[in-house]
Design a protein around this motif. Structure first.
Motif, PDB file in Angstrom:
ATOM      1  N   PRO A  87       0.760  -1.342   0.037  1.00 55.14           N
ATOM      2  CA  PRO A  87      -0.103  -0.012  -0.146  1.00 55.14           C
ATOM      3  C   PRO A  87       0.849   1.180   0.057  1.00 55.14           C
ATOM      4  N   THR A  88       0.364   2.265  -0.658  1.00 60.02           N
ATOM      5  CA  THR A  88       0.992   3.649  -0.590  1.00 60.02           C
ATOM      6  C   THR A  88       0.373   4.632   0.054  1.00 60.02           C
ATOM      7  N   THR A  89       0.627   5.398   0.950  1.00 60.36           N
ATOM      8  CA  THR A  89       0.258   6.178   1.743  1.00 60.36           C
ATOM      9  C   THR A  89       0.807   7.722   1.429  1.00 60.36           C
ATOM     10  N   LEU A  90      -0.191   8.718   0.714  1.00 58.36           N
ATOM     11  CA  LEU A  90       0.264   9.910   0.164  1.00 58.36           C
ATOM     12  C   LEU A  90      -0.261  11.105   1.146  1.00 58.36           C
ATOM     13  N   ARG A  91       0.584  12.077   1.613  1.00 57.55           N
ATOM     14  CA  ARG A  91       0.290  12.953   2.339  1.00 57.55           C
ATOM     15  C   ARG A  91      -0.642  14.050   1.606  1.00 57.55           C
ATOM     16  N   VAL A  92      -1.733  14.717   2.056  1.00 56.09           N
ATOM     17  CA  VAL A  92      -2.444  15.581   1.315  1.00 56.09           C
ATOM     18  C   VAL A  92      -1.828  17.028   1.398  1.00 56.09           C
ATOM     19  N   ALA A  93      -1.255  17.662   0.324  1.00 53.51           N
ATOM     20  CA  ALA A  93      -0.581  18.966   0.511  1.00 53.51           C
ATOM     21  C   ALA A  93      -1.269  19.873   0.265  1.00 53.51           C
TER      22      ALA A  93
END
Ligand SMILES: Nc1nc2c(c(=O)[nH]1)N[C@H]1C(S)=C(S)[C@@H](COP(=O)(O)OP(=O)(O)OC[C@H]3O[C@@H](n4cnc5c(N)ncnc54)[C@H](O)[C@@H]3O)O[C@H]1N2
Ligand code: MOO
Ligand SMILES: [Mg+2]
Length: 623
Positions: A282-288
């Motif tokens: 799984p890939t977790t991305l920060r919401v910028a």
């Protein structure tokens, strides 16, 4: 060799009637000449300076593809001008001529002139007969209109015409001419006066074959003649966007902008770089940042982060993929987690200009503007649209029996319905209509109506009077006003029809003479007038055609096109099926009103068995 029928004269000695079109033994004079000449030559042409449509239909009726050539020299300069045109246009080395009023010309004219041309190495071979002068002395009478010549004599002829010479044999001094003596003087008889014509009718010689019946045309041939004759109106006007609906685009519309103007998201979700996705975890991305539609984003999203984005929102630079929010494995207020294999790089990204690219044609001229086109033009920001001007179409019905709505229906009379069907069909086509009412079967009234219609409209449509009835004056008046062909079409309904060009007070108009029977008038309108008017409007006619199984056996004679009124529906097995509406009589308008389509049975078709596929033209664009 090419054979050319000389029919370009003024008919001065016949009261200016068009000689070649005079009826003789069941067919026009020129048709007899055509029948005699056709087997003698490889190609045929007709030289005519008026009534070209009538000559074209003579050729077609005889199954000939002979073109009709008009003199290049204007002003009825005589047969030599026709000869010049023939020599310029013919594609063979030799040209054979015969006048349109010589129905008995010899069957071996071409062969015998050709033999002499070769034998004497001449430029031109001309027919001569022995004749007697006033004192009874024999002399060789030259028939310069019956001649075979080489195409190479054209410069000599041009030079003679340049000097103002117009005599048919006036230029013979400049070329090598040989004479061929024919014994059968009668074969060269031509018809100069209406009295000659009567005398000739009585002659013993049998009529040339094929003219026992009126010349007839197939539906396809008639459609071709109309299509080839008509040219579009050129005037253009600019109208406000909404007014352009159903109008014909006058120019290509070139997109002034890219639509959409930016790369943008097709989904509500998260935009990121596809390269940041892990293939097996799984890939977790920060919401910028958050990007809403309608606002320039201007944000920079660092690698490994994403933007919350709405449908239509501008893609931040560098991002190429959008995950619809419902596909996320987990969402927190400041991050999103994407399971492996959920989405491919590039998904849900809409590209700048992918709908309409700047500088590229968005719509082509000649298109009829649809609701979708209005939207498309709006998306380009176009407030005005260039369209062709509307056609003006005048129409009237003819017949003493016709009464208009509001008038008392006396014995023997009927209400005029054709003007209402015509009004409906023309209005749907987007024409400006001029309803001229019902006109009595009276020469002067009919002429007046035709002249008025002609000066006020691009096209004139009449109904009635084109068949053979005693009070059908309309034919002779139409012929007087212009170049009109009367057709007996191999079709049903709508057999008789007139088409051509009429002129009055310097204004010209196309004329369509429809049969009086109400269904025949409608069928003739749909399949002949409509395509003609659409070409005039600057667009092409199309029909919405489908194939369907015939529910019943249909009786059909080969050799004519039949248009039967039908009802198309979806059968219980899910297939399209069509049945015919009641009586197909050409006066039964009810069966037209009940129909939602026409079954078109082509020319060669015979009886149709139940279950066979037939072609169906829908009355409405969408079933
Ligand atoms: N001997 C022949 N007679 C007929 C032939 C034929 O080849 N030989 N062809 C028939 C065919 S097919 C047709 S179609 C008609 C066409 O006739 P016309 O164009 O000359 O039209 P009219 O004689 O004026 O009228 C025919 C018919 O239609 C009625 N009609 C006419 N106008 C209207 C109108 N505006 N509204 C309602 N009904 C109209 C008229 O009363 C006649 O009953 O000729 C056949 N005859
Ligand atoms: O033109 Mo007519 O309809 O065949 O009756
Ligand atoms: Mg009639």
């Amino acid at each position: 060799m090419t054979g050319m029928i000389l029919a370009g004269g003024r008919g001065t000695r016949m009261g200016r009637v068009d000689k070649g079109l005079q009826p003789f033994r069941g067919g026009p004079l020129a048709a007899h000449v055509l029948q005699r000449l056709a087997p003698q030559v490889a190609q045929l042409a007709i030289n005519a300076n008026r009534n070209q449509a009538a000559y074209a239909s003579i050729a077609v009726a005889a199954n000939s593809d002979a073109p009709v050539w008009q003199d290049d020299l204007t002003g009825f300069e005589g047969p030599l001008a026709g000869l010049q045109t023939g020599l310029r246009r013919c594609e063979t080395d030799w040209l054979l001529t015969a006048p349109c009023d010589s129905p008995f010309l010899p069957d071996d004219l071409g062969v015998r002139l050709a033999e002499a041309l070769l034998r004497d190495d001449a430029d031109l071979a001309v027919a001569v007969t022995m004749d007697a002068d006033e004192s009874g002395d024999a002399y060789r009478r030259v028939h310069p209109v019956f001649a075979l010549m080489k195409k190479s004599v054209l410069p000599k002829l041009d030079a003679y015409l340049e000097t103002g010479g117009r005599r048919m044999d006036g230029w013979y001094g400049a070329i090598k001419v040989t004479q061929v003596l024919f014994q059968e003087a009668g074969a060269f008889r031509n018809i100069n006066t209406l009295a000659d014509l009567k005398d000739m009718e009585k002659l013993a010689e049998p009529a040339a074959s094929g003219f026992g019946r009126k010349a007839s045309l197939s539906a396809g041939e008639a459609q071709r003649i109309i299509r080839d004759a008509i040219t579009p109106v050129t005037a253009v006007e600019k109208v406000a966007l909404r007014q352009a609906l159903e109008r014909v685009l006058a120019t290509d519309v070139i997109s002034p902008i890219d639509v959409p103007a930016h790369d943008n998201s097709a989904m509500d979700g998260y935009a990121f770089r596809g390269a940041d996705l892990s293939a097996d975890a799984p890939t977790t991305l920060r919401v910028a940042a958050t990007v809403l539609a309608g606002r320039p984003s201007g944000v920079h999203i660092p690698t490994g982060e994403c933007a919350r984005i709405m449908t239509g929102g501008v893609m931040p630079d560098g991002l190429d993929t959008v995950l619809p929010q419902e596909l996320a494995a987990a969402i927190t207020p400041d991050s999103v987690t994407i399971a492996p294999g959920t989405i491919k790089t590039g998904a849900n990204r809409r590209f700048k200009g992918e709908d309409l690219a700047i500088g590229k044609p968005a719509l082509h001229q000649g298109k009829i503007v649809t609701p979708a086109d209005l939207g498309l033009l709006a998306s380009l920001g176009m407030a005005e649209v260039p369209v062709r001007r509307r056609l003006r179409v005048a129409f009237f019905s003819t017949g003493d029996e016709l009464r208009s709505i509001g008038e008392a229906l006396e014995p023997g009379c009927i209400y005029d319905s054709n003007r209402y069907t015509l009004y409906g069909m023309l209005t749907r086509l987007g024409c400006d209509v001029i309803d001229m009412g019902a006109v009595r079967d009276d020469r002067a009234a009919l002429e007046e109506a035709l002249r008025t219609a002609c000066t006020s409209a691009d096209a004139v449509i009449t109904s009635g009077g084109v068949s053979a009835g005693a009070a059908d004056y309309i034919k002779s008046i139409m012929t007087e006003l212009g170049d009109v062909g009367f057709w007996n079409l191999d079709m049903r309904p709508g057999r008789p029809m007139a088409f051509g060009r009429i002129a009055s007070e310097g204004r010209q108009s196309w004329l369509f003479g429809l049969p009086g029977n109400p269904v025949a008038a409608m069928v003739a309108f749909y399949f002949f007038v409509r395509p003609g008017l659409m070409k005039m409007m600057g667009t092409t006619a199309s029909h919405f055609t489908v194939r369907a199984r015939s529910a019943v056996t249909l009786r059909k004679k080969p050799g004519r096109t039949e248009y039967q009124r039908g009802i198309i529906y979806i059968a219980p097995n899910g297939e399209r099926e069509v049945r015919i509406t009641g009586s197909q009589g050409s006066g039964i308008l009810r069966s037209m009103s009940e129909a939602n389509c026409m079954v078109v049975l082509p020319h060669e078709q015979g009886d149709v068995a139940a279950g066979e596929l037939v072609e169906v033209v829908m009355f409405e664009g969408l079933i």
